[in-house]
Design an enzyme around this catalytic site. Sequence first.
Site, PDB file in Angstrom:
ATOM      1  N   LYS A 195       0.837  -1.215   0.000  1.00 10.50           N
ATOM      2  CA  LYS A 195       0.000   0.000   0.000  1.00 10.50           C
ATOM      3  C   LYS A 195       0.868   1.261   0.000  1.00 10.50           C
ATOM      4  O   LYS A 195       0.632   2.192  -0.758  1.00 10.50           O
ATOM      5  CB  LYS A 195      -0.928   0.037   1.232  1.00 10.50           C
ATOM      6  CG  LYS A 195      -1.826  -1.171   1.378  1.00 10.50           C
ATOM      7  CD  LYS A 195      -2.784  -1.048   2.544  1.00 10.50           C
ATOM      8  CE  LYS A 195      -2.141  -0.984   3.917  1.00 10.50           C
ATOM      9  NZ  LYS A 195      -1.437  -2.213   4.331  1.00 10.50           N
ATOM     10  N   ARG A 212      -8.729   1.054  10.140  1.00  7.32           N
ATOM     11  CA  ARG A 212      -8.305  -0.325  10.398  1.00  7.32           C
ATOM     12  C   ARG A 212      -9.312  -1.058  11.276  1.00  7.32           C
ATOM     13  O   ARG A 212      -9.095  -2.231  11.595  1.00  7.32           O
ATOM     14  CB  ARG A 212      -6.959  -0.299  11.131  1.00  7.32           C
ATOM     15  CG  ARG A 212      -5.757  -0.681  10.262  1.00  7.32           C
ATOM     16  CD  ARG A 212      -4.558  -0.439  11.126  1.00  7.32           C
ATOM     17  NE  ARG A 212      -3.378  -1.158  10.787  1.00  7.32           N
ATOM     18  CZ  ARG A 212      -2.345  -0.635  10.125  1.00  7.32           C
ATOM     19  NH1 ARG A 212      -2.414   0.564   9.626  1.00  7.32           N
ATOM     20  NH2 ARG A 212      -1.254  -1.337   9.968  1.00  7.32           N
ATOM     21  N   ARG A 264      11.740  -6.731   4.519  1.00  2.53           N
ATOM     22  CA  ARG A 264      11.654  -5.285   4.328  1.00  2.53           C
ATOM     23  C   ARG A 264      12.711  -4.546   5.148  1.00  2.53           C
ATOM     24  O   ARG A 264      12.984  -4.892   6.292  1.00  2.53           O
ATOM     25  CB  ARG A 264      10.244  -4.814   4.753  1.00  2.53           C
ATOM     26  CG  ARG A 264      10.049  -3.321   4.606  1.00  2.53           C
ATOM     27  CD  ARG A 264       8.592  -2.955   4.503  1.00  2.53           C
ATOM     28  NE  ARG A 264       7.880  -3.084   5.755  1.00  2.53           N
ATOM     29  CZ  ARG A 264       6.583  -2.772   5.883  1.00  2.53           C
ATOM     30  NH1 ARG A 264       5.885  -2.361   4.837  1.00  2.53           N
ATOM     31  NH2 ARG A 264       5.984  -2.909   7.039  1.00  2.53           N
ATOM     32  N   ARG A 323      12.289  -2.521  10.760  1.00  2.00           N
ATOM     33  CA  ARG A 323      11.330  -2.013  11.755  1.00  2.00           C
ATOM     34  C   ARG A 323      11.124  -3.063  12.841  1.00  2.00           C
ATOM     35  O   ARG A 323      11.080  -4.251  12.559  1.00  2.00           O
ATOM     36  CB  ARG A 323       9.986  -1.743  11.063  1.00  2.00           C
ATOM     37  CG  ARG A 323       9.933  -0.412  10.364  1.00  2.00           C
ATOM     38  CD  ARG A 323       8.735  -0.276   9.447  1.00  2.00           C
ATOM     39  NE  ARG A 323       7.447  -0.681  10.028  1.00  2.00           N
ATOM     40  CZ  ARG A 323       6.280  -0.525   9.408  1.00  2.00           C
ATOM     41  NH1 ARG A 323       6.229   0.030   8.204  1.00  2.00           N
ATOM     42  NH2 ARG A 323       5.166  -0.908   9.966  1.00  2.00           N
ATOM     43  N   ARG A 339       0.672  -8.898  13.995  1.00  2.00           N
ATOM     44  CA  ARG A 339       0.017  -7.934  13.097  1.00  2.00           C
ATOM     45  C   ARG A 339      -0.951  -8.633  12.150  1.00  2.00           C
ATOM     46  O   ARG A 339      -2.008  -8.096  11.833  1.00  2.00           O
ATOM     47  CB  ARG A 339       1.072  -7.170  12.280  1.00  2.00           C
ATOM     48  CG  ARG A 339       1.797  -6.131  13.106  1.00  2.00           C
ATOM     49  CD  ARG A 339       3.073  -5.714  12.448  1.00  2.00           C
ATOM     50  NE  ARG A 339       2.865  -4.812  11.340  1.00  2.00           N
ATOM     51  CZ  ARG A 339       3.771  -4.613  10.374  1.00  2.00           C
ATOM     52  NH1 ARG A 339       4.885  -5.284  10.367  1.00  2.00           N
ATOM     53  NH2 ARG A 339       3.527  -3.748   9.429  1.00  2.00           N
TER      54      ARG A 339
HETATM   55  P1  AMP Z   1       1.647   0.482   9.277  1.00  2.00           P
HETATM   56  O1  AMP Z   1       2.867   1.246   8.930  1.00  2.00           O
HETATM   57  O2  AMP Z   1       0.427   0.933   8.521  1.00  2.00           O
HETATM   58  O3  AMP Z   1       1.850  -1.015   9.203  1.00  2.00           O
HETATM   59  O4  AMP Z   1       1.313   0.806  10.825  1.00  2.00           O
HETATM   60  C1  AMP Z   1       2.246   0.521  11.829  1.00  2.00           C
HETATM   61  C2  AMP Z   1       1.562   0.478  13.171  1.00  2.00           C
HETATM   62  O5  AMP Z   1       0.969   1.764  13.473  1.00  2.00           O
HETATM   63  C3  AMP Z   1       0.418  -0.514  13.315  1.00  2.00           C
HETATM   64  O6  AMP Z   1       0.866  -1.835  13.570  1.00  2.00           O
HETATM   65  C4  AMP Z   1      -0.338   0.085  14.496  1.00  2.00           C
HETATM   66  O7  AMP Z   1       0.351  -0.141  15.721  1.00  2.00           O
HETATM   67  C5  AMP Z   1      -0.239   1.583  14.203  1.00  2.00           C
HETATM   68  N1  AMP Z   1      -1.353   2.023  13.335  1.00  2.00           N
HETATM   69  C6  AMP Z   1      -1.260   2.510  12.066  1.00  2.00           C
HETATM   70  N2  AMP Z   1      -2.475   2.813  11.582  1.00  2.00           N
HETATM   71  C7  AMP Z   1      -3.353   2.550  12.575  1.00  2.00           C
HETATM   72  C8  AMP Z   1      -4.774   2.628  12.681  1.00  2.00           C
HETATM   73  N3  AMP Z   1      -5.532   3.068  11.665  1.00  2.00           N
HETATM   74  N4  AMP Z   1      -5.344   2.272  13.861  1.00  2.00           N
HETATM   75  C9  AMP Z   1      -4.592   1.846  14.896  1.00  2.00           C
HETATM   76  N5  AMP Z   1      -3.268   1.698  14.858  1.00  2.00           N
HETATM   77  C10 AMP Z   1      -2.635   2.043  13.705  1.00  2.00           C
END
Ligand code: AMP
Length: 209
Positions: free
Chosen positions: A13, A88, A122, A155, A166
């Site tokens: 994404k 989410r 990654r 990360r 996740r």
């Molecule tokens: P991402 O980079 O999108 O994988 O997000 C990394 C982390 O940020 C996730 O595993 C959550 O801990 C937090 N996070 C990102 N977006 C959200 C969301 N919409 N709601 C809750 N936590 C989020």
Amino acid sequence: MNLVFLGPPGAGKGTIATAMKEELSIPHISTGDLFRSAIKNETELGKKVKEILASGNLVPDEVTIEMVRERLAENDTENGYILDGFPRTIFQADALQSMADIDAVVNFDLETESVVKRLSGRRVCKSTGRTYHILYNPPKVEGIDDETGEQLIQRDDDKEDAILNRLEVYKKQTEPLIAYYSEKGLLKTVDASSAPEKVLELVLAVLKK
Ligand code: AMP
């Protein structure tokens, strides 16, 4: 155009949104990037969410929704935006509905096995957020960012335990959004298993329909 990018972590994404923001001249709003930037800058929000991100759990809805509300109120969203990683949960999706008109939701479809492969390989540049993959998209020099010359990192939430968590969180809390947006007639599913250039083509094609 106001877009939502939906799909499991590692489905590409962020990569596609980065390419498309130039194509469409609209900002790419990634809630994960906003949280990571808050953590890096050691803001109050950053301190609050640091451990949650490292574990792969979700930040509480109220905190996330407030952050998105503030971001969408900025001037650069006038012609549209790409929301990546938000909503989410169904609760977040209901909140989004009350603050924005979404034109389409692109669902990046990718099987679990590929998700794990992509996430575990990654690597990211901490200062720019640029991402690489040790096999599929390696940097010119191993472990080094092509442009800044900085050391690439993995990360915390791309380490194995966090990846599995996740994925579970995605299945339980986020996957129901596929049916949610399908019922609203907004869902456009693309096969996210190909190389980024191909996936970008597919996304642009479904949005033209
Ligand atoms: P991402 O980079 O999108 O994988 O997000 C990394 C982390 O940020 C996730 O595993 C959550 O801990 C937090 N996070 C990102 N977006 C959200 C969301 N919409 N709601 C809750 N936590 C989020």
